[in-house]
Design a protein around this motif. Structure first.
Motif, mmCIF file in Angstrom:
data_model
loop_
_atom_site.group_PDB
_atom_site.id
_atom_site.type_symbol
_atom_site.label_atom_id
_atom_site.label_comp_id
_atom_site.label_asym_id
_atom_site.label_seq_id
_atom_site.Cartn_x
_atom_site.Cartn_y
_atom_site.Cartn_z
ATOM 1 N N LEU A 2 0.951 -1.198 0.125
ATOM 2 C CA LEU A 2 -0.119 -0.019 0.001
ATOM 3 C C LEU A 2 0.829 1.348 -0.043
ATOM 4 O O LEU A 2 0.558 2.045 -0.805
ATOM 5 N N ASP A 3 1.838 1.498 0.698
ATOM 6 C CA ASP A 3 2.791 2.456 0.833
ATOM 7 C C ASP A 3 3.411 2.625 -0.541
ATOM 8 O O ASP A 3 3.842 3.790 -0.950
ATOM 9 N N ARG A 4 3.776 1.649 -1.066
ATOM 10 C CA ARG A 4 4.422 1.802 -2.603
ATOM 11 C C ARG A 4 3.211 2.296 -3.543
ATOM 12 O O ARG A 4 3.808 3.284 -4.267
ATOM 13 N N ARG A 5 2.242 1.783 -3.513
ATOM 14 C CA ARG A 5 1.314 2.331 -4.403
ATOM 15 C C ARG A 5 0.714 3.698 -4.078
ATOM 16 O O ARG A 5 0.726 4.414 -5.268
ATOM 17 N N ARG A 6 0.807 4.079 -2.854
ATOM 18 C CA ARG A 6 0.643 5.579 -2.408
ATOM 19 C C ARG A 6 1.900 6.350 -3.108
ATOM 20 O O ARG A 6 1.643 7.246 -3.744
ATOM 21 N N LEU A 7 2.931 6.072 -2.969
ATOM 22 C CA LEU A 7 3.946 6.700 -3.444
ATOM 23 C C LEU A 7 4.151 6.628 -4.957
ATOM 24 O O LEU A 7 4.323 7.804 -5.621
ATOM 25 N N LEU A 8 3.787 5.397 -5.633
ATOM 26 C CA LEU A 8 3.395 5.573 -7.288
ATOM 27 C C LEU A 8 2.370 6.516 -7.580
ATOM 28 O O LEU A 8 2.425 7.258 -8.318
ATOM 29 N N GLY A 9 1.205 6.426 -6.685
ATOM 30 C CA GLY A 9 0.087 7.236 -7.095
ATOM 31 C C GLY A 9 0.422 8.786 -7.060
ATOM 32 O O GLY A 9 0.169 9.535 -7.870
ATOM 33 N N LEU A 10 1.348 9.018 -5.960
ATOM 34 C CA LEU A 10 1.657 10.670 -5.573
ATOM 35 C C LEU A 10 2.638 10.951 -6.954
ATOM 36 O O LEU A 10 2.450 11.958 -7.427
ATOM 37 N N ALA A 11 3.587 9.921 -7.199
ATOM 38 C CA ALA A 11 4.400 10.269 -8.424
ATOM 39 C C ALA A 11 3.567 10.698 -9.647
ATOM 40 O O ALA A 11 3.810 11.420 -10.333
ATOM 41 N N ALA A 12 2.507 9.872 -10.015
ATOM 42 C CA ALA A 12 1.784 10.063 -11.352
ATOM 43 C C ALA A 12 0.924 11.378 -11.103
ATOM 44 O O ALA A 12 0.776 12.033 -12.073
ATOM 45 N N ALA A 13 0.410 11.520 -9.835
ATOM 46 C CA ALA A 13 -0.356 12.865 -9.637
ATOM 47 C C ALA A 13 0.403 13.963 -9.706
ATOM 48 O O ALA A 13 -0.200 15.084 -10.424
ATOM 49 N N LEU A 14 1.716 13.888 -9.551
ATOM 50 C CA LEU A 14 2.584 15.092 -9.584
ATOM 51 C C LEU A 14 3.304 15.146 -10.841
ATOM 52 O O LEU A 14 3.961 16.055 -11.331
ATOM 53 N N THR A 47 -6.340 0.386 -19.574
ATOM 54 C CA THR A 47 -6.017 -0.126 -18.018
ATOM 55 C C THR A 47 -4.897 0.799 -17.647
ATOM 56 O O THR A 47 -3.792 0.857 -18.324
ATOM 57 N N PRO A 48 -4.999 1.737 -16.455
ATOM 58 C CA PRO A 48 -3.910 2.680 -15.901
ATOM 59 C C PRO A 48 -2.656 1.419 -15.635
ATOM 60 O O PRO A 48 -2.690 0.376 -15.094
ATOM 61 N N GLN A 49 -1.738 2.261 -15.888
ATOM 62 C CA GLN A 49 -0.210 1.401 -15.553
ATOM 63 C C GLN A 49 -0.253 1.047 -14.153
ATOM 64 O O GLN A 49 -0.928 2.001 -13.232
ATOM 65 N N PRO A 50 0.476 -0.035 -13.768
ATOM 66 C CA PRO A 50 0.339 -0.270 -12.154
ATOM 67 C C PRO A 50 0.908 0.968 -11.587
ATOM 68 O O PRO A 50 1.997 1.629 -11.659
ATOM 69 N N GLY A 51 0.268 1.464 -10.370
ATOM 70 C CA GLY A 51 0.813 2.351 -9.341
ATOM 71 C C GLY A 51 0.254 3.608 -9.821
ATOM 72 O O GLY A 51 0.284 4.630 -8.913
ATOM 73 N N ALA A 52 -0.381 3.786 -10.979
ATOM 74 C CA ALA A 52 -0.685 5.225 -11.366
ATOM 75 C C ALA A 52 -2.094 5.447 -11.031
ATOM 76 O O ALA A 52 -3.046 4.371 -10.909
ATOM 77 N N PRO A 54 -5.668 6.135 -11.028
ATOM 78 C CA PRO A 54 -6.744 5.996 -12.245
ATOM 79 C C PRO A 54 -7.462 7.366 -12.818
ATOM 80 O O PRO A 54 -7.601 7.288 -13.987
ATOM 81 N N LEU A 55 -7.643 8.204 -11.853
ATOM 82 C CA LEU A 55 -8.090 9.583 -12.250
ATOM 83 C C LEU A 55 -7.263 10.123 -13.079
ATOM 84 O O LEU A 55 -7.378 10.937 -14.079
ATOM 85 N N THR A 56 -5.729 10.393 -12.722
ATOM 86 C CA THR A 56 -5.002 11.025 -13.521
ATOM 87 C C THR A 56 -4.760 10.241 -14.718
ATOM 88 O O THR A 56 -4.577 11.007 -15.717
ATOM 89 N N TRP A 57 -4.565 9.114 -14.715
ATOM 90 C CA TRP A 57 -4.366 8.107 -16.081
ATOM 91 C C TRP A 57 -5.763 8.396 -16.786
ATOM 92 O O TRP A 57 -5.474 8.690 -18.058
ATOM 93 N N GLN A 58 -6.636 8.512 -16.369
ATOM 94 C CA GLN A 58 -7.831 8.710 -17.501
ATOM 95 C C GLN A 58 -8.242 10.136 -17.807
ATOM 96 O O GLN A 58 -8.271 10.493 -18.993
ATOM 97 N N ARG A 59 -7.412 11.352 -16.916
ATOM 98 C CA ARG A 59 -7.265 12.371 -17.523
ATOM 99 C C ARG A 59 -6.375 12.629 -18.668
ATOM 100 O O ARG A 59 -6.449 13.320 -19.585
ATOM 101 N N VAL A 60 -5.124 12.030 -18.573
ATOM 102 C CA VAL A 60 -4.177 12.061 -19.629
ATOM 103 C C VAL A 60 -4.863 11.261 -20.639
ATOM 104 O O VAL A 60 -4.523 11.788 -22.073
#
Length: 176
Positions: A2-14, A47-52, A54-60
């Motif tokens: 979960l921590d890794r997914r949050r980190l990757l999610g934050l990375a993609a969001a930023l 399908t969003p890339q792993p860790g991205a 979903p909302l950011t992926w959809q927006r792109v």
């Protein structure tokens, strides 16, 4: 996990964060491809890339669709080319040292005017890479990348600007 997914999610969001200057754009392509035959497209994945996020992926994804359609391409189930993209980020450390003579303009003949100063800061850069594949051969034929210093949450306008900037170089030789 979960921590890794949050980190990757934050990375993609930023990934496409705001900055005073625009992103650095680079593109490369296969010079043997006739891009004038490309009229229809599809996304390589729904399908969003792993860790991205979903909302950011959809927006792109939506921004890519809008931009290509505005450029005259048509989305199709039997495309001429497929478009894929990835989001990423990296941290790098910048250091610099002013040295003991940096502030010594007033002491022409003397020793050091002040102590040496070293500054260190961490810079986060986000990257959006858009890849185009020939739908018949499934080979990569074009790739464009936007890299930018990140400074906060990403707006839809910033995503749109990054996608538009990258796709402005597609197809090669286009005037848009």
């Amino acid at each position: 996990m979960l921590d890794r997914r949050r980190l990757l999610g934050l990375a993609a969001a930023l990934t496409l964060g705001a900055c005073a200057t625009g992103p650095s754009i680079h593109a490369d392509y296969d010079r043997s491809v006739d891009f004038s035959s490309f009229h229809t497209f599809s996304l390589a994945s729904d399908t969003p890339q792993p860790g991205a996020p979903p909302l950011t992926w959809q927006r792109v994804s939506d921004a890519i669709n809008r931009t290509l359609q505005a450029r005259g391409f048509t989305r199709s189930d039997t495309p001429d080319f497929a478009v894929g993209f990835t989001l990423g980020k990296r941290d790098r450390i910048e250091t610099w040292n002013y040295g003991p003579y940096y502030a010594g303009w007033g002491q022409w003949g003397g020793g050091p005017w002040g102590p040496s100063q070293t500054q260190v800061r961490t810079i986060t850069e986000g990257t959006l890479t858009i890849d185009v594949f020939d739908a018949k051969t499934r080979r990569p034929v074009w790739s464009g990348t936007a890299t930018q210093r990140l400074s906060g949450p990403v707006s839809q306008a910033e995503i749109d600007a990054a996608v538009t900037s990258v796709l402005a170089k597609f197809p090669p030789g286009s005037t848009q």
